[in-house]
Enzyme design. Structure first.
Site, PDB file in Angstrom:
ATOM      1  N   TRP A 155       0.825  -1.219   0.000  1.00  0.00           N
ATOM      2  CA  TRP A 155       0.000   0.000   0.000  1.00  0.00           C
ATOM      3  C   TRP A 155       0.854   1.262   0.000  1.00  0.00           C
ATOM      4  O   TRP A 155       0.401   2.318  -0.421  1.00  0.00           O
ATOM      5  CB  TRP A 155      -0.978   0.001   1.175  1.00  0.00           C
ATOM      6  CG  TRP A 155      -2.046  -1.018   0.957  1.00  0.00           C
ATOM      7  CD1 TRP A 155      -2.230  -2.172   1.655  1.00  0.00           C
ATOM      8  CD2 TRP A 155      -3.061  -1.001  -0.064  1.00  0.00           C
ATOM      9  NE1 TRP A 155      -3.285  -2.882   1.141  1.00  0.00           N
ATOM     10  CE2 TRP A 155      -3.820  -2.180   0.081  1.00  0.00           C
ATOM     11  CE3 TRP A 155      -3.399  -0.121  -1.085  1.00  0.00           C
ATOM     12  CZ2 TRP A 155      -4.896  -2.489  -0.743  1.00  0.00           C
ATOM     13  CZ3 TRP A 155      -4.469  -0.426  -1.911  1.00  0.00           C
ATOM     14  CH2 TRP A 155      -5.205  -1.598  -1.736  1.00  0.00           C
ATOM     15  N   ASN A 171       3.471   1.549  -1.824  1.00  0.00           N
ATOM     16  CA  ASN A 171       4.225   1.645  -3.080  1.00  0.00           C
ATOM     17  C   ASN A 171       3.455   1.480  -4.379  1.00  0.00           C
ATOM     18  O   ASN A 171       3.993   1.777  -5.431  1.00  0.00           O
ATOM     19  CB  ASN A 171       5.371   0.624  -3.060  1.00  0.00           C
ATOM     20  CG  ASN A 171       6.380   0.978  -2.012  1.00  0.00           C
ATOM     21  OD1 ASN A 171       7.146   1.921  -2.175  1.00  0.00           O
ATOM     22  ND2 ASN A 171       6.360   0.277  -0.890  1.00  0.00           N
ATOM     23  N   HIS A 177     -13.499   3.499  -2.192  1.00  0.00           N
ATOM     24  CA  HIS A 177     -13.601   2.303  -3.041  1.00  0.00           C
ATOM     25  C   HIS A 177     -15.078   1.905  -3.190  1.00  0.00           C
ATOM     26  O   HIS A 177     -15.543   1.601  -4.288  1.00  0.00           O
ATOM     27  CB  HIS A 177     -12.799   1.146  -2.443  1.00  0.00           C
ATOM     28  CG  HIS A 177     -11.349   1.183  -2.815  1.00  0.00           C
ATOM     29  ND1 HIS A 177     -10.419   1.922  -2.116  1.00  0.00           N
ATOM     30  CD2 HIS A 177     -10.661   0.593  -3.815  1.00  0.00           C
ATOM     31  CE1 HIS A 177      -9.235   1.775  -2.674  1.00  0.00           C
ATOM     32  NE2 HIS A 177      -9.346   0.970  -3.710  1.00  0.00           N
TER      33      HIS A 177
HETATM   34  C1  COA Z   1      -1.768   4.470   6.061  1.00  0.00           C
HETATM   35  C2  COA Z   1      -0.524   4.837   5.308  1.00  0.00           C
HETATM   36  C3  COA Z   1      -0.570   6.303   4.894  1.00  0.00           C
HETATM   37  C4  COA Z   1       0.658   4.579   6.218  1.00  0.00           C
HETATM   38  O1  COA Z   1       1.829   4.863   5.533  1.00  0.00           O
HETATM   39  P1  COA Z   1       3.255   4.413   6.146  1.00  0.00           P
HETATM   40  O2  COA Z   1       4.274   4.815   5.163  1.00  0.00           O
HETATM   41  O3  COA Z   1       3.161   2.975   6.512  1.00  0.00           O
HETATM   42  O4  COA Z   1       3.330   5.273   7.462  1.00  0.00           O
HETATM   43  P2  COA Z   1       4.541   5.392   8.498  1.00  0.00           P
HETATM   44  O5  COA Z   1       4.000   5.196   9.844  1.00  0.00           O
HETATM   45  O6  COA Z   1       5.664   4.528   8.051  1.00  0.00           O
HETATM   46  O7  COA Z   1       4.985   6.940   8.410  1.00  0.00           O
HETATM   47  C5  COA Z   1       5.049   7.603   7.224  1.00  0.00           C
HETATM   48  C6  COA Z   1       5.553   9.014   7.454  1.00  0.00           C
HETATM   49  O8  COA Z   1       4.950   9.588   8.599  1.00  0.00           O
HETATM   50  C7  COA Z   1       5.971  10.121   9.440  1.00  0.00           C
HETATM   51  N1  COA Z   1       5.540  10.052  10.837  1.00  0.00           N
HETATM   52  C8  COA Z   1       5.479   8.949  11.615  1.00  0.00           C
HETATM   53  N2  COA Z   1       5.037   9.304  12.843  1.00  0.00           N
HETATM   54  C9  COA Z   1       4.853  10.655  12.819  1.00  0.00           C
HETATM   55  C10 COA Z   1       4.404  11.611  13.760  1.00  0.00           C
HETATM   56  N3  COA Z   1       4.060  11.252  15.012  1.00  0.00           N
HETATM   57  N4  COA Z   1       4.308  12.893  13.396  1.00  0.00           N
HETATM   58  C11 COA Z   1       4.643  13.279  12.137  1.00  0.00           C
HETATM   59  N5  COA Z   1       5.066  12.417  11.186  1.00  0.00           N
HETATM   60  C12 COA Z   1       5.164  11.122  11.525  1.00  0.00           C
HETATM   61  C13 COA Z   1       7.167   9.260   9.165  1.00  0.00           C
HETATM   62  O9  COA Z   1       8.351   9.942   9.504  1.00  0.00           O
HETATM   63  C14 COA Z   1       7.068   9.057   7.694  1.00  0.00           C
HETATM   64  O10 COA Z   1       7.529  10.221   7.022  1.00  0.00           O
HETATM   65  P3  COA Z   1       8.209  10.163   5.561  1.00  0.00           P
HETATM   66  O11 COA Z   1       7.164   9.617   4.633  1.00  0.00           O
HETATM   67  O12 COA Z   1       8.545  11.571   5.277  1.00  0.00           O
HETATM   68  O13 COA Z   1       9.383   9.253   5.712  1.00  0.00           O
HETATM   69  C15 COA Z   1      -0.339   3.945   4.028  1.00  0.00           C
HETATM   70  O14 COA Z   1      -0.389   2.606   4.375  1.00  0.00           O
HETATM   71  C16 COA Z   1      -1.394   4.223   2.994  1.00  0.00           C
HETATM   72  O15 COA Z   1      -1.216   5.107   2.178  1.00  0.00           O
HETATM   73  N6  COA Z   1      -2.504   3.439   2.991  1.00  0.00           N
HETATM   74  C17 COA Z   1      -3.635   3.647   2.137  1.00  0.00           C
HETATM   75  C18 COA Z   1      -3.278   3.466   0.721  1.00  0.00           C
HETATM   76  C19 COA Z   1      -4.497   3.410  -0.133  1.00  0.00           C
HETATM   77  O16 COA Z   1      -5.593   3.316   0.292  1.00  0.00           O
HETATM   78  N7  COA Z   1      -4.307   3.467  -1.410  1.00  0.00           N
HETATM   79  C20 COA Z   1      -5.376   3.386  -2.314  1.00  0.00           C
HETATM   80  C21 COA Z   1      -4.864   2.890  -3.572  1.00  0.00           C
HETATM   81  S1  COA Z   1      -6.148   2.497  -4.683  1.00  0.00           S
END
Ligand code: COA
Length: 503
Positions: A387, A389, A428
């Site tokens: 999700w 990537n 969705h």
């Molecule tokens: C939910 C979702 C956003 C989580 O993403 P993730 O990358 O696993 O999230 P992470 O916890 O690793 O953190 C991501 C970012 O938040 C930042 N972060 C983490 N905790 C934080 C906090 N307390 N405060 C601020 N930033 C924070 C991280 O540093 C990281 O930053 P970076 O991207 O600049 O490196 C992701 O899984 C997603 O996009 N899901 C839905 C996708 C979707 O529905 N797609 C539809 C396609 S049809």
């Protein structure tokens, strides 16, 4: 003295010389090996070390053979298929997989042709979008969406001038966004002349505009906040996006509120991103060759997609209705697996056509520089990685405008992730249920099921097993949802189920 007596000592002597030479060369090789190993250790690259020692073994073998020593032909080595051999070149096996895939699909293709004949009908595509050639409801709906875009710009201009308060501006923005969400839904549900395909196209456009305008609102708000901070502190160092600067690439930089123009907003509306920026990275020129290649791919792949759906998917779906209605489980599983192949192939082609060809085409036309529309999701060993990537525009939007703001407000990571998946599940379902005019929540549940699945795969499966689990969830999960919706649609709209051929 016979010949053997003369040849004997000479041969023995030669053997002694050879074995001495070999010992010498072995010693040299060992020294070389030792030195090389030390080097590898220092670099910490164990894999390279193994390859080097393998190469040396081969060299040693060659040298020995070259000197005619056939006495020893064994070395200490692992079988290639043992994991300890560290052998990793499986290119031939990959080619074999491709050949097998082509052959098995060719068989399926032939079988399909023999059973159903040619079902591809290009004229039918038009009827998927239009019921009446003189009425174009989906296109009209898309044109109306410009009203909401202009409203967002007008509100931003008033906010920049200070003619309206921040709260009132936000209220108008949220009202505008709510209408963007509800207006097409109401139109689709009330207008029988709109087809499911036309409706899903229009709703897709509205959803994209909704996410873009949300981002537009947020970024302009951040600019105003920075402007206020700067005004308060009277510091030049904080003037980052608000002060006019010239970039190194000598492209003119836009600064707030200079960005609040129709041209700037429409550039963003057409750009292949959901996240607004005042100054997008720009490519230096339009490459005509690249553009034409993408256009050719788009046209070809769209035709291929439609052909595969008509020729392969529709007959399998139709033949699955009877077992589904009779709850014949073994046949249901068989039809599901049969549907999984064309469905997955179509999904892969769609991925390439949309995320590579179309997005790059738009980016090239607009000289939009950031071409990261997807990352290597195919290597995903966890559902989370998938999700993060597979759809970068949506993922970036989720992170920037939903996930991180929630985390900053004190939300826990788990709650914020669940909220993102909930939002994604809602959209969705919205994009499937409204065009089909039936609410079954299959898409919603499919998306929400990603959370426990991600937990399970992340916890219990690693490496290749994790990767296989991601592929399985894609290959099997999607056709289940497709079958559910199609079955319910048939039951709802057709009194009699289509007569199927059975097998
Ligand atoms: C939910 C979702 C956003 C989580 O993403 P993730 O990358 O696993 O999230 P992470 O916890 O690793 O953190 C991501 C970012 O938040 C930042 N972060 C983490 N905790 C934080 C906090 N307390 N405060 C601020 N930033 C924070 C991280 O540093 C990281 O930053 P970076 O991207 O600049 O490196 C992701 O899984 C997603 O996009 N899901 C839905 C996708 C979707 O529905 N797609 C539809 C396609 S049809």
């Amino acid at each position: 003295m016979d010949d053997r007596e003369i040849v004997g000592p000479i041969t023995r002597q030669r053997r002694v010389t050879l074995s001495n030479t070999r010992r010498g060369s072995l010693k040299n090789l060992n020294e070389l090996n030792g030195r090389l190993n030390e080097k590898s250790d220092r670099a910490g690259k164990t894999k390279r070390k193994a390859q080097e020692s393998q190469a040396e073994n081969a060299n040693e073998k060659n040298k020995r053979n070259g000197r005619g020593d056939k006495m020893s032909c064994h070395t200490l080595q692992e079988s290639l298929l043992s994991s300890s051999s560290e052998f990793s070149n499986y290119r031939g096996i990959l080619n074999w997989c491709v050949v097998m895939l082509v052959l098995s699909n060719a068989r399926l293709f032939l079988e399909n042709l023999l059973r159903y004949g040619i079902l591809v009908d290009p004229i039918q595509i038009i009827s998927l979008f239009l019921k009446d050639p003189y009425s174009w409801p989906a296109a009209c709906l898309v044109i109306v969406c410009n009203v909401f875009i202009v409203v967002a710009l007008y509100v931003e201009r008033q906010l920049a001038k200070g003619s309206i308060s921040e709260q009132f501006g936000m209220f108008i923005h949220f009202l505008n966004l709510s209408i963007i969400l509800c207006f097409p839904m109401a139109t689709v549900l009330c207008l029988p002349s709109i087809t499911p395909v036309g409706a899903s196209f229009a709703l897709g456009v509205y959803t994209i505009v909704l996410l873009k305008l949300y981002s537009y609102k947020d970024v302009n708000k951040w600019c105003r906040e920075r402007r206020q901070v700067r005004a308060r502190s009277l510091s030049r160092s904080l003037s980052c996006p608000s002060s006019p600067t010239i970039s190194s690439s000598s492209q003119t930089h836009v600064s707030y509120p200079g960005n609040l123009s129709l041209r700037d907003l429409y550039y963003f509306v057409f750009a292949p991103t959901l996240c607004y920026e005042l100054n997008f990275p720009r490519s230096p020129r339009i490459r005509m060759g690249f553009l034409l290649r993408r256009l050719f791919e788009m046209l070809l792949l769209t035709q291929l997609l439609v052909g595969l759906i008509q020729q392969w998917m529709v007959p399998v779906i139709q033949s699955s209705m009877k077992p589904l209605q009779e709850m014949d489980y073994s046949r249901m599983v068989e039809r599901l697996l049969r549907l999984a192949v064309p469905n997955h192939l179509i999904w892969l082609i769609f991925f390439y056509c949309f995320f590579h060809s179309s997005m790059n085409f738009m980016a090239e036309v607009l000289q939009f520089g950031d071409r990261e529309f997807y990352r290597d999701w195919w290597n995903s060993e966890t559902i989370t990685y998938f999700w993060q990537n597979w759809n970068i525009p949506v993922h970036k939007w989720c992170l920037r405008h939903f996930y991180k703001p929630m985390l900053r407000r004190g939300g826990s990571k788990w709650a914020s992730q669940s909220a993102v998946f909930f939002l994604s599940a809602f959209f969705h379902e919205y994009l499937v249920s409204v065009p089909l005019r039936m609410f079954r929540l299959w898409a919603f549940m499919g998306m929400m099921a990603q959370l426990p699945l991600a937990f399970f795969v992340g916890r219990y499966l690693r490496g290749n097993y994790g990767n296989a689990a991601v592929w399985m969830s894609l290959i099997i999960g999607q056709p289940i949802a497709v079958l559910m919706y199609v079955h319910d649609y048939y039951v709802l709209h057709y009194q009699e189920l289509p007569q199927t051929t059975g097998l």
